[in-house]
Design a protein around this motif. Structure first.
Motif: not given
Length: 143
Positions: A1-5, A60-68, A97-104
């Motif tokens: 989980i990306y707790t920092e962001q 968070h713009p720095e998190l991108k949908f780019n991984a399995l 998906l970037n900018g439209k869904h929250t990666i958690f």
């Protein structure tokens, strides 16, 4: 989980998410989990009623949908996140998906199972012909 962001608690995969179906599988894109036996809810709705049904975006713009194996909120539009979620099925860039869904989060283990889900035969509505189920492992804190 990306707790920092992630400052708030968008949602967490918890006991209620154990043994739920991947109701939609889009090859080389995403596998979506819908709570078919109950309407999508959020902890806010449980605590504060219908007026708090949706959770605001925590994008968070720095998190991108780019991984399995990235785990993100399902929604019906900006700031309309519910308890439904999806998991990415590719390492390719998914710019749509970037900018439209929250990666958690990100799947910690079991990527081989995601690859099998990605290969599932589906009908014209992307529903798998076989049951693809999500099982969550107990947290180390629970031992």
């Amino acid at each position: 989980i990306y707790t920092e962001q992630i400052v708030g608690s968008v949602r967490c995969v918890q006991e209620t998410d154990n043994n739920v179906l991947f109701a939609e599988v889009q090859k080389n894109y995403i596998a979506r989990v819908f709570h078919l036996d109950k309407p999508a809810t959020t902890i806010n709705e449980i605590l504060y009623g219908d007026q708090a049904k949706y959770i605001e975006d925590e994008i968070h713009p720095e998190l991108k949908f780019n991984a399995l194996g990235l785990v993100a909120t399902g929604n019906t539009g900006p700031n309309l996140n519910t308890s439904d979620f999806f998991i990415t099925l590719t390492n390719d860039e998914l710019d749509s998906l970037n900018g439209k869904h929250t990666i958690f989060g990100k799947i910690a283990e079991g990527e081989e199972h995601l690859k099998k889900i990605n290969e599932a035969f589906v009908d014209e509505k992307n529903r798998p012909y076989i049951n693809c189920l999500l099982y969550t492992s107990p947290s180390p804190r629970d031992s």
